[in-house]
Scaffold this active site. Structure first.
Site, PDB file in Angstrom:
ATOM      1  N   GLU A   1       0.856  -1.188   0.000  1.00  0.00           N
ATOM      2  CA  GLU A   1       0.000   0.000   0.000  1.00  0.00           C
ATOM      3  C   GLU A   1       0.893   1.239   0.000  1.00  0.00           C
ATOM      4  O   GLU A   1       1.805   1.357   0.811  1.00  0.00           O
ATOM      5  CB  GLU A   1      -0.898  -0.011   1.241  1.00  0.00           C
ATOM      6  CG  GLU A   1      -1.757   1.236   1.328  1.00  0.00           C
ATOM      7  CD  GLU A   1      -3.014   1.010   2.163  1.00  0.00           C
ATOM      8  OE1 GLU A   1      -3.493  -0.134   2.223  1.00  0.00           O
ATOM      9  OE2 GLU A   1      -3.500   1.988   2.745  1.00  0.00           O
ATOM     10  N   ARG A   2       0.606   2.140  -0.939  1.00  0.00           N
ATOM     11  CA  ARG A   2       1.409   3.355  -1.096  1.00  0.00           C
ATOM     12  C   ARG A   2       2.875   3.025  -1.361  1.00  0.00           C
ATOM     13  O   ARG A   2       3.779   3.791  -0.995  1.00  0.00           O
ATOM     14  CB  ARG A   2       1.294   4.275   0.113  1.00  0.00           C
ATOM     15  CG  ARG A   2      -0.126   4.573   0.532  1.00  0.00           C
ATOM     16  CD  ARG A   2      -0.921   5.168  -0.580  1.00  0.00           C
ATOM     17  NE  ARG A   2      -2.311   5.413  -0.180  1.00  0.00           N
ATOM     18  CZ  ARG A   2      -3.258   5.773  -1.053  1.00  0.00           C
ATOM     19  NH1 ARG A   2      -2.986   5.867  -2.340  1.00  0.00           N
ATOM     20  NH2 ARG A   2      -4.474   6.004  -0.627  1.00  0.00           N
TER      21      ARG A   2
ATOM     22  N   GLU B   1     -10.390   4.599   9.188  1.00  0.00           N
ATOM     23  CA  GLU B   1     -10.573   4.149   7.805  1.00  0.00           C
ATOM     24  C   GLU B   1     -11.060   2.703   7.724  1.00  0.00           C
ATOM     25  O   GLU B   1     -10.500   1.879   7.016  1.00  0.00           O
ATOM     26  CB  GLU B   1      -9.275   4.324   7.014  1.00  0.00           C
ATOM     27  CG  GLU B   1      -8.799   5.776   6.989  1.00  0.00           C
ATOM     28  CD  GLU B   1      -7.559   6.002   6.135  1.00  0.00           C
ATOM     29  OE1 GLU B   1      -6.724   5.087   6.049  1.00  0.00           O
ATOM     30  OE2 GLU B   1      -7.438   7.099   5.568  1.00  0.00           O
TER      31      GLU B   1
ATOM     32  N   ARG C   1      -1.655   3.704  16.894  1.00  0.00           N
ATOM     33  CA  ARG C   1      -1.633   4.883  16.022  1.00  0.00           C
ATOM     34  C   ARG C   1      -2.725   5.906  16.384  1.00  0.00           C
ATOM     35  O   ARG C   1      -3.838   5.533  16.734  1.00  0.00           O
ATOM     36  CB  ARG C   1      -1.779   4.462  14.558  1.00  0.00           C
ATOM     37  CG  ARG C   1      -0.638   3.590  14.121  1.00  0.00           C
ATOM     38  CD  ARG C   1      -0.811   3.133  12.684  1.00  0.00           C
ATOM     39  NE  ARG C   1      -0.429   4.141  11.719  1.00  0.00           N
ATOM     40  CZ  ARG C   1      -1.146   4.471  10.663  1.00  0.00           C
ATOM     41  NH1 ARG C   1      -2.344   3.941  10.457  1.00  0.00           N
ATOM     42  NH2 ARG C   1      -0.708   5.356   9.800  1.00  0.00           N
TER      43      ARG C   1
ATOM     44  N   ASP D   1      -2.189  14.331   6.748  1.00  0.00           N
ATOM     45  CA  ASP D   1      -1.763  13.017   6.262  1.00  0.00           C
ATOM     46  C   ASP D   1      -0.549  13.109   5.359  1.00  0.00           C
ATOM     47  O   ASP D   1      -0.678  12.991   4.141  1.00  0.00           O
ATOM     48  CB  ASP D   1      -2.929  12.351   5.504  1.00  0.00           C
ATOM     49  CG  ASP D   1      -2.583  10.933   5.048  1.00  0.00           C
ATOM     50  OD1 ASP D   1      -1.666  10.344   5.637  1.00  0.00           O
ATOM     51  OD2 ASP D   1      -3.219  10.446   4.109  1.00  0.00           O
TER      52      ASP D   1
ATOM     53  N   GLU E   1       3.915   9.121  -0.928  1.00  0.00           N
ATOM     54  CA  GLU E   1       2.505   9.099  -1.328  1.00  0.00           C
ATOM     55  C   GLU E   1       2.047  10.412  -1.976  1.00  0.00           C
ATOM     56  O   GLU E   1       1.336  10.391  -2.972  1.00  0.00           O
ATOM     57  CB  GLU E   1       1.643   8.772  -0.107  1.00  0.00           C
ATOM     58  CG  GLU E   1       0.153   8.731  -0.408  1.00  0.00           C
ATOM     59  CD  GLU E   1      -0.686   8.326   0.805  1.00  0.00           C
ATOM     60  OE1 GLU E   1      -0.116   7.970   1.857  1.00  0.00           O
ATOM     61  OE2 GLU E   1      -1.926   8.360   0.687  1.00  0.00           O
TER      62      GLU E   1
ATOM     63  N   TRP F   1     -11.589  17.790  -3.303  1.00  0.00           N
ATOM     64  CA  TRP F   1     -11.646  17.948  -1.840  1.00  0.00           C
ATOM     65  C   TRP F   1     -11.736  19.432  -1.487  1.00  0.00           C
ATOM     66  O   TRP F   1     -10.824  19.960  -0.841  1.00  0.00           O
ATOM     67  CB  TRP F   1     -10.386  17.383  -1.177  1.00  0.00           C
ATOM     68  CG  TRP F   1      -9.823  16.121  -1.753  1.00  0.00           C
ATOM     69  CD1 TRP F   1      -9.000  16.015  -2.827  1.00  0.00           C
ATOM     70  CD2 TRP F   1     -10.008  14.790  -1.257  1.00  0.00           C
ATOM     71  NE1 TRP F   1      -8.665  14.702  -3.038  1.00  0.00           N
ATOM     72  CE2 TRP F   1      -9.262  13.927  -2.089  1.00  0.00           C
ATOM     73  CE3 TRP F   1     -10.734  14.261  -0.189  1.00  0.00           C
ATOM     74  CZ2 TRP F   1      -9.219  12.558  -1.893  1.00  0.00           C
ATOM     75  CZ3 TRP F   1     -10.685  12.884   0.007  1.00  0.00           C
ATOM     76  CH2 TRP F   1      -9.942  12.050  -0.843  1.00  0.00           C
TER      77      TRP F   1
HETATM   78  C1  GCU Z   1      -3.454   7.530   4.271  1.00  0.00           C
HETATM   79  C2  GCU Z   1      -3.172   6.604   3.133  1.00  0.00           C
HETATM   80  C3  GCU Z   1      -3.716   5.230   3.377  1.00  0.00           C
HETATM   81  C4  GCU Z   1      -3.218   4.723   4.739  1.00  0.00           C
HETATM   82  C5  GCU Z   1      -3.525   5.724   5.821  1.00  0.00           C
HETATM   83  C6  GCU Z   1      -2.911   5.367   7.175  1.00  0.00           C
HETATM   84  O1  GCU Z   1      -4.826   7.779   4.355  1.00  0.00           O
HETATM   85  O2  GCU Z   1      -3.691   7.139   1.936  1.00  0.00           O
HETATM   86  O3  GCU Z   1      -3.289   4.382   2.339  1.00  0.00           O
HETATM   87  O4  GCU Z   1      -3.773   3.496   5.041  1.00  0.00           O
HETATM   88  O5  GCU Z   1      -3.004   6.970   5.469  1.00  0.00           O
HETATM   89  O6  GCU Z   1      -1.899   5.968   7.516  1.00  0.00           O
HETATM   90  O7  GCU Z   1      -3.423   4.522   7.887  1.00  0.00           O
END
Ligand code: GCU
Length: 690
Positions: A168-169, A307, A340, A379, A407, A552
Site C-alpha cells: 500500500e502506497r 478508515e 496509532r 496526512d 505518497e 476535496w
Molecule cells: C493515508 C493513506 C492510506 C493509509 C492511511 C494510514 O490515508 O492514503 O493508504 O492506510 O493513510 O496511515 O493509515
C-alpha cells in the site's frame, strides 16, 4: 549483494591507491569476538567491506595477533584483552544498550583500533560506523568515537500486504516479503537487514497497518484471499520467526501489525471488547505464544477506529481502554504496543480530530503502550504544521510516524528528499515544557518512545523506485539515531557512499536533493500552506499522484472572495490546540509564517503579503517557480552524464523527464483552479483565461 538489485550505500568501492596505506595498515588484521549471531554478521560485513575497499583479504584471528604492529579488535569490554586493559569497562556498560565506542589505543606496543559496546547490536553498529568512515575517506588513525542513539526505537513500518505481495502506497514493485515461501528465507532479507542495521534501524513491522484484504488492489497484487490479520496464526508465526532470525543477526527486532478484532476473527470469541475477560485472556495467551516462538519479538502496531479498521469505539471504549488490554499482555515481556493516533471521521475539520480523540486521555495509557502520531494533523502532505499532540500528552509515551514512501510527494518517481521536512518537524518547538522543547526532545525523553517510518522499499532493483530516493531510507535512519544531524551532512554522506568520492557528483547530487523539497511544495501547493489537492483515482498508481483540486474543496476553502481554511482559535479551533505562544503566532495572519498561511487562514485573494504581492499572484508565481526548480534539478542531473555510471544515470534521468511533465500538469491545473475561483488574472499573463 546479488547482482539483480542495487547495493545502495553499501557499495564498498575500492579506496584510491594514494589513500590506501593508512587503512591497510590498521585494518588488515582483526580479532573479533565470537558467539552471538550478530558477531557472525560483524565478521561477514568486515570481510565484505574491507576486502572491497582495501582490495585485499582480511585476516581474522582467534587471539590478538602479536606479530603485526596494528590490528582491529571488536568485542565487549572485559571479554577481550586489548580492550579491557585499555578502556574502562564502566564507560561502556553505562552507555545506551545500542551505543558503542571506537577508540585507537596502544596495547603492549601495538596500535589497536577498538570497537566495543555493551550489546551485540552495539558491536554491529560500531562495525558499520567504522566501515562508513573508510567509505567516506575519513581518517582512522586517532579515533575516539562515543555514540548513542537519541531514540530508543527506530522502526520501519511496512505497509506490505502479505500473501498478495503488494505494498500500500508502495511505488517500488512487489513486497520483498514472500510469505508463500517462508520459512525459506531469501538472500534479499539479509541484504535489507544489512542496509537497515548500517544506519541503526532496530525494528521492522513487515505487514500493513490495514490488516484486512486491501480495498485498493494494486497492479502488483498477486490475488489472495488471505490477509494480514492471519499472521497471528501459529503457522504464520513460525514463518515470522524465520524472518526474525535473519533480522536478529543484525540487531533488528520483528513486530506485527494486528487487527483489533483478532479475538473474534481468530479466537472465535463473540466480542473484542477490551473490558471482556475472555478477550483479555485471549490477547495474553496470544502474546505468550508469540514469545515462545519469537523470544525477542518487538510488539504490535495497531490501526484502530480509522478508515474502516475495527477498534475500541465499536464497544464505546476510549483509545486508552482499547490499547491497554494489549499493553497488559506485554507485561513481563520485552515488547510493547504502538497505537496509532491517525484517527478521523466525518468532521468539518479533520485537522482537529486526533487531538480531540487523544489529548483528554493523556495519562491513561499503560506504560507498555506508545501512541504513534503522524508528523502533521492531516496526512503526510507536502508540508504540514507539526501535530499539536506532541505538545499535549506529557504523561504518555509518544512516537512520531514519518513517511519514507512518497505518497503525496511524487511517489516513486519524483526525487523529493524528505530529509529537510523531517528536520523541520523534529526541530519544531512544542513548548511542552516551556520554550526550547522541540519534538526531537519530546521523543528522546523516554525509553518507551521513538520514531517509526512508513517503508519505501519493494522488489524493484533500485529498492525505492528511483535511485535518488534511497536517500530517504538512509536519512530517516540517521535522523532517528541523531536528530541533531544537519540535512546537508546526511545527504552528503549518503551521496558519497552511493555515487563515489568524486566531489562534483557529491556536490551536485546534494544540491538536487536539498532543493527538491521546496520544488515539490511549490508545484503541488503554491507554497502558502494549501494541501490535499490530489486526484483520488481508481488505479493505485494514479491515486494521490495526479492533481485534482476539485475533489476535496473543504481542504482548500476556495470561494469567490478568497482562499484558505480558517483553523484559528475562532475558526475550527485547530490553532488553539497548540501551547502559547504558538497559538498566538498562528492565529494572526501577520505573524503566521507565510508557508502555512492558508492552512490557518481564509484570506481575500488580493490580501497583500509582506513583499507587496497578493495571495493570488504569489500562488501563481510559486506554481511557476516550482516547475522551473524541477527543470533545474533535471539540468543538474543531466550535467552528470558520463560521470555517474550509465545505468543509474539513465534510470534517474528518465524519472526527471516525467517529473518535469508532472510538475507542469500540477502547475497548470492549480493555476486554472485558482483562476476559476478568483477571476483574477495572472499579472504576468501566463495563466490562460477561460
Ligand atoms: C493515508 C493513506 C492510506 C493509509 C492511511 C494510514 O490515508 O492514503 O493508504 O492506510 O493513510 O496511515 O493509515
Amino acid at each position: 549483494f546479488d547482482t539483480t538489485y542495487d547495493d545502495c550505500w553499501l557499495r564498498y568501492e575500492r579506496v584510491d591507491d594514494s589513500k590506501l596505506a593508512p587503512y591497510r595498515e590498521r585494518l588488515s588484521h582483526a580479532y573479533v569476538s565470537e558467539g552471538a549471531p550478530e558477531l557472525g554478521a560483524v565478521r561477514a560485513e568486515l570481510r565484505r567491506g574491507l576486502e572491497g575497499m582495501l582490495g585485499r583479504e582480511l585476516h581474522l584471528w582467534q587471539h590478538p595477533p602479536r606479530s603485526v604492529d596494528s590490528f582491529l579488535v571488536i568485542g565487549h569490554p572485559e571479554e577481550m584483552r586489548p580492550i579491557h586493559q585499555t578502556i574502562d569497562p564502566d564507560e561502556v556498560w553505562d552507555l545506551h544498550e545500542d551505543g558503542y565506542v571506537i577508540r585507537t589505543v596502544e596495547w603492549e606496543g601495538h596500535e589497536c583500533t577498538v570497537v566495543t559496546a555493551p550489546s551485540d547490536r552495539g558491536l554491529v553498529y560500531g562495525t558499520f560506523h567504522l566501515l562508513r568512515r573508510v567509505a567516506l575517506g575519513e581518517p582512522i588513525d586517532d579515533l575516539d568515537v562515543v555514540e548513542e542513539p537519541a531514540n530508543n526505537s527506530r522502526i520501519i513500518n511496512h505497509w506490505d500486504n502479505p500473501f498478495r505481495r503488494s505494498v500500500e502506497r508502495g511505488y517500488a514493485g512487489q513486497s520483498i516479503f514472500d510469505w508463500e515461501r517462508l520459512p525459506d528465507v531469501r538472500e534479499r532479507y539479509y541484504d535489507y537487514a544489512r542496509l537497515l542495521a548500517s544506519v541503526g534501524i532496530n525494528g521492522v513491522v513487515p505487514n500493513n497497518v490495514n490488516t484486512g484484504i486491501p480495498s485498493r488492489p494494486t497492479a502488483n497484487d498477486a490475488v489472495s484471499e488471505r490477509a494480514g490479520w492471519q499472521l497471528l496464526e501459529r503457522d504464520n508465526l513460525e514463518k515470522l520467526e524465520a524472518l526474525a532470525s535473519v533480522f536478529r543477526r543484525y540487531g533488528i527486532r520483528i513486530y506485527l501489525s494486528v487487527n483489533y478484532a483478532a479475538p473474534i476473527k481468530l479466537g472465535g470469541l463473540e466480542t473484542a471488547d477490551p473490558h471482556d475477560s475472555e478477550v483479555r485472556q485471549w490477547w495474553q495467551d496470544k502474546v505468550d505464544e508469540i514469545y515462545e516462538i519469537i523470544p525477542d519479538f518487538g510488539g504490535f502496531l495497531v490501526k484502530a477506529d480509522s478508515e474502516g479498521q475495527p477498534g475500541p469505539y465499536d464497544y464505546d471504549r476510549s483509545h486508552a481502554e482499547g490499547a491497554n488490554v494489549l499493553g497488559e499482555a506485554f507485561e513481563g515481556h520485552d515488547g510493547r504496543v504502538w497505537w496509532r493516533a491517525f484517527v478521523y471521521s466525518e468532521h468539518d475539520d479533520r485537522a482537529v480530530q486526533a487531538y480531540e480523540a487523544f489529548e483528554h486521555i493523556d495519562g491513561e495509557f499503560h506504560d507498555k503502550v506508545t501512541v504513534q502520531i503522524k508528523n502533521g494533523p492531516i496526512d503526510f502532505q507536502q508540508r504540514e504544521p507539526v501535530s499539536t499532540l506532541f505538545g499535549a500528552m506529557p504523561e504518555t509515551n509518544l512516537g512520531c510516524e514519518l513517511q519514507l514512501t512518497g505518497e503525496y510527494t511524487g511517489q516513486g518517481v519524483h526525487a523529493t528528499s524528505h530529509i529537510p521536512m523531517w528536520k523541520e518537524v523534529l526541530e519544531f518547538d512544542t513548548y511542552a515544557d516551556g520554550e526550547g522543547t522541540p519534538v526531537k526532545d519530546v521523543l528522546a525523553e523516554r525509553d518507551g518512545q521513538g520514531i517509526a517510518g512508513v517503508g519505501i522499499v519493494g522488489e524493484d532493483p533500485s529498492w525505492t523506485g528511483n535511485h535518488l530516493l534511497q536517500s530517504n531510507l538512509y536519512g530517516f535512519a540517521r535522523l532517528c539515531w541523531d536528530p541533531d544531524l544537519e540535512s546537508e551532512t546526511i545527504i552528503e554522506e549518503w551521496a558519497r557512499q552511493t555515487f563515489g568520492r568524486d566531489e562534483e557528483v557529491v556536490d551536485t547530487v546534494s544540491e538536487i536533493l536539498l532543493d527538491s523539497w521546496q520544488a515539490c511544495i511549490d508545484y503541488h501547493t503554491g507554497g502558502l500552506g494549501l494541501m490535499h489537492m490530489m486526484y483520488n483515482g481508481e488505479e493505485a498508481l494514479e491515486n494521490h499522484y495526479d492533481p485534482g483540486p476539485e475533489e476535496w474543496p473543504e481542504y482548500i476553502g476556495a470561494t469567490a472572495d478568497g482562499i484558505g481554511v480558517d483553523r484559528t482559535s475562532e475558526g475550527s479551533g485547530y490553532a488553539a490546540q497548540y501551547r502559547d505562544p504558538i497559538t498566538e503566532r498562528y492565529d494572526d495572519p501577520e505573524t503566521c509564517p507565510e508557508e502555512l498561511l492558508l492552512f490557518f487562514h481564509h484570506l481575500p485573494w488580493e490580501y497583500e503579503l509582506e513583499d507587496g504581492r497578493t495571495v493570488i499572484q504569489t500562488l501563481y508565481d510559486n506554481c511557476y517557480a516550482g516547475v522551473e526548480e524541477v527543470r533545474e534539478l533535471r539540468a543538474k542531473w543531466e550535467s552528470l552524464e558520463g560521470v555517474v555510471d550509465e545505468r543509474r544515470h539513465r534510470h534517474v534521468a528518465e524519472r526527471f523527464d516525467e517529473h518535469v511533465l508532472q510538475a507542469r500538469r500540477w502547475r497548470d491545473r492549480l493555476c486554472e483552479y485558482f483562476y476559476e475561483h478568483s477571476g483574477v488574472p495572472d499579472e504576468k499573463g501566463r495563466v490562460p483565461q477561460a
